[in-house]
Structures are given as structure tokens and as C-alpha cells.
Design an enzyme around this catalytic site. Structure first.
Site, PDB file in Angstrom:
ATOM      1  N   HIS A 179     -10.371   2.366  -1.283  1.00 37.63           N
ATOM      2  CA  HIS A 179     -10.506   2.223   0.093  1.00 37.63           C
ATOM      3  C   HIS A 179     -11.320   0.812   0.136  1.00 37.63           C
ATOM      4  CE1 HIS A 179     -10.424   4.125   4.146  1.00 37.63           C
ATOM      5  NE2 HIS A 179      -9.268   4.112   3.924  1.00 37.63           N
TER       6      HIS A 179
ATOM      7  N   HIS B 261       0.689  -1.110   0.083  1.00 38.10           N
ATOM      8  CA  HIS B 261      -0.058   0.015  -0.084  1.00 38.10           C
ATOM      9  C   HIS B 261       0.864   1.186  -0.031  1.00 38.10           C
ATOM     10  CE1 HIS B 261      -3.890   1.636   0.381  1.00 38.10           C
ATOM     11  NE2 HIS B 261      -3.535   2.465   1.322  1.00 38.10           N
TER      12      HIS B 261
END
EC number: 6.3.5.3
Length: 743
Positions: free
Chosen positions: A96, A50
Site C-alpha cells: 500500500h 495494479h
């Protein structure tokens, strides 16, 4: 009473932090000792997918990122593109996904909050938002709950913050049953000479914490976002952040006011991995060290450990490097807006990332190895197998063409999204010119008499699964085409690349081929990628999502008074198709939703034709000749015509005439680079002559008028019947009405 920072480092703890044995060995070699618990958390956060992009960096570098209008490409909080008159548009899309599956309302809300912060961190006032959502199959027991929560979260945050949602996508497929996708986009406007970056400059300068207080929400969120899900998913609920859009609105106003004072040297929002990632990125980019004093961090919970403070993903927070002489002026602004302002550290010249807590050094690490010199992998990959050709004569024609079209416009994936976008404020700020439901959202540029921006977000995951290279090209081409269909000039794009586990060569192969396709299309269409996000490990119990490389783009309309819409045709106008006759039924929605089959290759994208046809259509619109325009995509010509009829409330009399090929291919084929135009009758001959002169294929289709869509003797459907089918699926599904919802 001190808070303990010492926890024994065990193989289980290392694995629980997502670090592989060879990565842990690399840490030992790098620092020459066992890391502290806080240091382990910092490495885990900075070296996961990430934050580090370790599996994807090699391939992302191959994308075109420069162009005559590009002011800032990838590597900053958002991309920046010139829109003339000293203005620029600042935009980005990011995912998300994992938090939204676990806690749909807060996961989606904080996704919106995070992307808005990325934009205003750069000095831009947000003017538009979009979201691309993917859910599991409609009859999966969790789907309705997830749709409801995500849509409420997106609307709740965006509406309260005060940014219009102008477009997006919602799709359903069983492959998203265990991993939904929430990709949020935001764009803002700034002055081209007043862009703020995250690179720290100068030694001994104060590092300032701005915004809301730090709590325990979101601790370990970035690490969770870099892992596959399994049966223990409910335990991950505490790692989902909680957002407050009103605090964020205050933070926006305070930041923009502060930026006017000349106090800001560098600024970075706190997103994934919170304080850790923002501090490391600012220091590493500027070749500086950072010293943090955690005792000075504003907290809202008692007895927080150094580990928790460093990895908290509490929302509405920023980190800034400040001109020391402006400290009091800056503090006064944040106090006025009711926000925290605390000097929590300073820049140093030793390239170390040092963290102090209760008088003890809890971390002392080489900052470059955490940031821009983090590990990078060249993972093994293999190409996907090609699908066998599927000529139209091997695909069954419908017994009843009208019924087939009603089935498509009323299906889970082609029906109206009104239920979704009516929960979003699409008009706030008063500049929205085109709302969701058309080809692209269009927003007027404040303070300018005629300038507007067009926004679209696109990808066709079933194409990418069948052929990642062509599917990657198609995502870019459709985004470019949607922007073009309003009359706008496509300027640049942002990508949000959602895939499964990159440690599997077949998944890594999907990623590599899709990125190659995206790159080829962006180069051919002069549509550079200026920002983006990669989301990997979207798998649950070994089942990967459909590969979903979402492309969101921005276009410029110099004069919105000459803009085209899909529903603005007039009675008596002529209908003209630009592009070739439909012939390609492989991977079409006709095949999937009417015949229940998912076979054949994805349509090939001829980028030369895409450019030629699109440039021609744009010139027609800008010359004021088109009364309406719509691109042809999923569902082919038939669905495009049906959507135009419903939007305009005017019928169409269509004659396929000399169309070469089977009627079901002409109507439902998903060949690319195609548009439907309506033009005044006295312009039609002139336009066709121009098309011929430019080598642009076209077909005269018929005339606008009446109250039905008729296609020869194949289809005759009253507008109201189409609309009833189109508008009913989503409300019926969300209210659980009967069999319709379970289809």
C-alpha cells in the site's frame, strides 16, 4: 433528478486514466464504439498494473508455485499451505505504498485492513501480521512525519482488529525519499477442507454486497497506484481510502459465521478498483457474465455517479455469490453484526459485464477482456552492469573495532526497532511465542498442544541494486534462514515486488533478473511462492526506489518446546559458527555506514550450501542440542554476536583463532548461509563431529559468560554500552534529539 453518466471522452481524459493511445485503440477495436465514461473508468482500473499485472505476468509465471503442501497457489486472494492435522495456513503480502506516502495513517491502516480481508475471505481466521516498511533518509524533512503516521496506522488498525504483529522490517534510504514502501503481510488458519474461492459458479445466482457502505473515498486508487508521482501529489489525497477496524472485525465474524452455513458459492473482497475488480474477477474466473444494479448498492454519500460507485475503494466490503435458498439466513447474520447485505446483481451466461444505473445501461463490456485476458506486455529489458570485485584487502579496517561495532548497532538501519513494535499489540490472542526483535515471529496453533508457525520477511535492497539476480536469491535465502533459525521447516513464501518504472529497460531488467533469482532460490530450497503482489512505478520525478523484492515466508514447528531463540544461551555454553569465515565486504553495512561507501558486488548465494547448512542447524535445534541460534546477515558475525549478547544479557568471550583472512572481513563480512549456535559444553564436540561428517563448515568461537562482548584483543564492550547504542537511535530520531537524529 438523474445523475449524469455522460462525459465527453477526450485524449486528455484518456491519458488522465493512465491509458496509452494504443490501449485506447484496443478498447475501440474490442467494443466497436466509443466507451462511456463509466466504461473508461472500468478499463482504466482493470488494465492498470495494479490489477492486470500486464508488465509482470510473463515473468511471474516462471516462479515455482507448487509443492507437496501447497493447496492453493497464486491467483486467489491468498495462498494456502497444509500444516497437517486437517489445518492449513492462508497468507499473503501486498503493498500500500502510494496511498501511505500521501496520507500515511490511513494509507498504512487500510493496507493492513486489505491484507486481513484477503486472508479471511478464504475462510481463515487471521493469527499473525507483519509489515516491511521503507522510508527516506532520516534527515529528509518528511521522514519523521511518515514514520509516525505509518506506524500509528499499522498499529491502530491491527491492534483494534485484534491480530498480533509478530515481525517485520524498517529501513531508511535516500532512494525512498519520494516513495515510501508499506508492505503488509497477514496469515490465518483454516480447515483444509473449508477453503473459499473467488470463482463464481452457476447462472442466474444472486450477487451479494456485504459489509460497509460505499462512499467516494479511494475513487481511482488503483490507477494512482500504477503511476509515477510528480509535483501534483497533494491533489491525490482524496484517492486514499479510510478504514474502520471495528467494522472489519464485525465483517470477519459475519463472514466466518456465514461460511459455516453452506451459503457461499464464491466470495471476493473489494480491494483495488472496488466493485469493478471484485465483480470482474469472480465472473471471468468462472467463465460467467455479471449483471450489476447500482441502484441497490448501499451508499453513504448522496448523488454518487455510476463511475464513482464502480471505482470507489471504500473499505470493509465483500462481494459474494450466494445459494438463493439461503438468502434469508445469510441476511440475518449480517444484520446481526450491523452490516449491510444487499443483492446487487446476478450471474449470467453471456460473458458480458453489464452495469445498470437509474434504468440505464452504463457499461456493457466483454468480461474476459477485462479480467484474465487483459493486455500483457513483454517489455524490453537489459541486464544491470556487474560491479567490480572488491577484495577485503582493498577495504580499510577500522581504527577501533569496538567503536565500529557500536556505530553499526546504533545506526539508522541496524538499531533496535523497539520504538516501532512497542506500538503494535504483539501478544493479543495469547499465542505469540517469539516477538519482534529475533529472527522470526512464532505463533502457537490454537487447539494443538505443540504445533507453531514461524514468520519472517526479508530483502536487502542494496544487494538487489548491485546484482538483481543474486539479490533476489538472497532475499529468499535470508527468509528461509530466519525461519530455520527457530527450528521451523520453511513451507512456502509470498512475494511483494516493489520496483520503479517498467517502461525503462534498466528497471525492467532489475525486475526480470530479481524474479529469476527468486525462482532459482525457491526451487533449490523447496520454498514455493504461493501468493504475492507487484508494485511498479515507485518513482518520483524520475528517481526510482531501490529495487525491493520483499519475501515473506511461513515455517512449521511440530514442537515449539524445542524452538530456538536468539537470546536463550546459558553461562558456560560453547559458541559455534556454522558456515564459512567472513570474507565478503562488498555492499556490506560496514562499508556503507562506517566507511560511507556503496561499492563492490553483492555476496553470492550458494544455494547448495544454504540448504546443507540450514538443514544441519534445524536438526541440531530439533534434537534439543541448541540453546540459542541466530542467523548471520547485515553487519556480519560481529552484529549477530552483539544482538545475541543484548537479547540474552550474557556476555560472550570470542576468539577468532585460526580464522583465515583479515579480522574486519571475519567480523563484518556478509557471506551467506551462516548461523551462530550456542550449545551446552558437553555437546560441542559431538556437534562439531556431526558437522564434519555432514560436510558442514564450522568454527568454534568461544564461550558464553560475563557481562561484555569480547573478541580477542579487538573488541571489549560491556553489554550495557552495546544496548545503550542499540536502543537510543530510534527514540532520539523520533523525538528530534540533537545531532544524533541528523546523522
Amino acid at each position: 433528478m438523474t445523475i449524469p453518466n455522460t462525459i465527453p471522452i477526450t485524449p486528455e481524459l484518456i491519458a488522465g486514466h493512465g491509458l496509452k493511445p494504443d490501449e485506447y485503440q484496443r478498447i475501440l477495436d474490442l467494443i466497436g464504439r466509443e466507451p462511456t465514461f463509466t466504461e473508461l473508468g472500468i478499463f482504466s482500473a482493470m488494465w492498470n498494473e495494479h490489477c492486470s499485472y500486464k508488465s509482470s505476468k510473463k515473468w511471474l509465471r516462471t516462479l515455482p508455485t507448487k509443492g507437496p503442501r501447497v493447496i492453493q497457489g497464486p491467483g486467489e486472494n491468498a495462498g494456502v499451505v497444509d500444516i497437517d492435522d486437517g489445518d492449513c495456513v492462508v497468507f499473503k503480502m501486498e503493498s500500500h505504498n502510494h496511498p501511505s506516502y500521501i496520507e500515511p495513517y490511513q494509507g498504512a491502516a487500510t493496507g493492513v485492513g486489505g491484507i486481513l480481508r484477503d486472508v479471511f475471505t478464504m475462510g481463515a481466521r487471521p493469527i499473525a501480521a507483519m509489515n516491511a516498511l521503507r522510508f527516506g533518509e532520516p534527515d529528509h524533512p518528511k521522514t519523521r512525519h511518515l514514520v509516525s503516521g505509518v506506524v500509528s496506522g499499522v498499529g491502530g488498525y491491527g491492534n483494534s482488529f485484534g491480530v498480533p504483529t509478530v515481525g517485520g522490517e524498517v529501513e531508511f534510504d535516500a532512494r525512498y525519499n519520494g516513495n515510501i514502501l508499506v508492505n503488509a503481510f497477514a496469515a490465518g488458519i483454516a480447515k483444509s477442507n473449508a477453503i473459499f474461492l473467488s470463482e463464481a459458479k452457476g447462472v442466474g445466482l444472486p450477487v451479494v454486497y456485504l459489509g460497509a457502505k460505499t462512499g467516494r473515498d479511494g475513487v481511482g486508487g488503483a490507477t494512482m497506484a500504477s503511476a509515477e508521482f510528480d509535483e501534483s501529489i497533494e491533489e491525490k489525497r482524496p484517492t486514499v481510502q479510510v478504514g474502520d477496524p471495528f467494522t472489519e472485525k464485525c465483517l470477519l465474524e459475519a463472514c466466518l459465521e456465514l461460511m459455516q452455513t453452506g451459503a457461499v458459492i464464491a466470495i471476493q473482497d473489494m480491494g483495488a478498483a472496488g466493485l469493478t475488480c471484485s465483480a470482474v474477477e469472480m465472473g471471468a474466473k468462472g467463465d460467467l457474465g455479471i449483471l450489476l444494479e447500482l441502484d441497490k448498492v448501499p451508499v453513504r454519500e448522496e448523488r454518487m455517479t455510476a463511475y464513482e460507485m464502480m471505482l470507489s475503494e471504500s473499505q470493509e466490503r465483500m462481494l459474494m455469490v450466494l445459494q438463493p435458498e439461503k438468502e434469508q439466513e445469510a441476511k440475518a447474520i449480517f444484520v446481526k453484526w450491523g452490516l449491510d447485505f444487499a443483492i446487487v446483481g446476478k450471474t449470467t451466461d453471456d460473458l458480458r459485464f453489464r452495469v445498470m444505473h437509474q434504468g440505464e445501461e452504463v457499461a456493457n463490456l466483454p468480461i474476459k477482456d477485462l479480467g484474465d485476458q487483459a493486455p500483457e506486455y513483454d517489455r524490453p529489458w537489459r541486464e544491470s552492469g556487474k560491479q567490480a570485485p572488491l577484495p577485503a584487502n582493498l577495504v580499510a579496517a577500522p581504527k577501533d573495532y569496538g567503536q565500529a561495532l557500536l556505530q553499526l548497532v546504533g545506526s539508522a538501519n541496524q538499531s533496535s526497532r523497539r520504538w516501532v513494535y512497542e506500538q503494535y499489540d504483539t501478544l493479543i490472542q495469547g499465542n505469540s511465542l517469539q516477538l519482534p526483535g529475533g529472527d522470526a515471529g512464532v505463533v502457537r496453533v490454537d487447539g494443538h498442544p505443540s504445533k507453531a508457525l514461524a514468520f519472517s520477511s526479508d530483502v536487502t535492497p542494496r544487494y538487489v541494486e548491485a546484482d538483481p539476480f543474486e539479490g533476489g536469491k538472497q532475499a529468499v535465502a535470508e527468509c528461509w534462514r530466519n525461519i530455520t533459525a527457530t527450528g521451523a521447516e520453511p513451507l512456502a513464501a509470498t512475494d511483494n515486488l516493489n520496483f520503479g518504472n517498467p517502461e525503462k529497460p534498466e528497471i525492467m531488467g532489475q525486475f526480470v533478473q530479481a524474479v529469476k533469482g527468486i525462482g532459482e532460490a525457491c526451487r533449490a530450497l523447496d520454498f514455493p511462492i504461493v501468493s504475492g503482489n507487484v508494485s511498479l512505478y515507485n518513482e518520483t520525478n524520475g528517481v526510482a526506489i531501490l529495487p525491493t523484492p520483499t519475501i515473506a515466508g511461513v515455517g512449521l514447528l511440530p514442537d515449539w518446546r524445542k524452538m530456538a531463540r536468539i537470546g536463550s544461551a546459558n553461562d558456560g555454553d560453547k559458541v559455534i559458527m556454522i558456515g564459512v569465515d567472513g570474507s565478503h565486504l562488498g555492499q556490506s553495512v560496514y562499508l556503507r555506514d562506517v566507511l560511507d561507501s556503496r561499492e563492490g558486488p553483492a555476496p553470492e548465494v550458494d544455494l547448495f550450501a544454504e540448504r546443507r547448512n540450514g538443514d544441519f542447524v534445524r536438526s541440531v535445534i530439533r534434537n534439543g542440542q541448541a540453546t540459542a541460534c541466530h542467523d548471520i546477515s547485515s553487519g556480519g558475525l560481529a552484529v549477530a554476536l552483539a544482538e545475541m549478547v543484548m537479547a540474552s544479557d550474557k556476555g560472550l568471550a570470542i576468539d577468532l583463532g585460526e580464522g583465515k583472512g583479515a579480522p574486519h572481513a571475519l567480523l563484518f563480512g556478509e557471506d551467506q548461509a551462516r548461523y551462530v549456535l550456542t550449545v551446552p559444553a558437553d555437546v560441542a564436540d559431538f556437534l562439531c563431529a556431526n558437522a564434519e561428517g555432514a560436510g558442514v563448515p564450522f568454527r568454534r568461537l568461544g564461550t558464553v559468560g560475563g557481562t561484555a562482548l569480547t573478541v580477542g584483543d579487538l573488541i571489549s564492550l560491556p553489554i550495557q554500552q552495546l544496548r545503550d547504542a542499540h536502543e537510543s537511535w530510534f527514540p532520539d530520531f523520533m523525538e528530534g534529539r540533537g545531532e544524533l537524529a541528523a546523522e
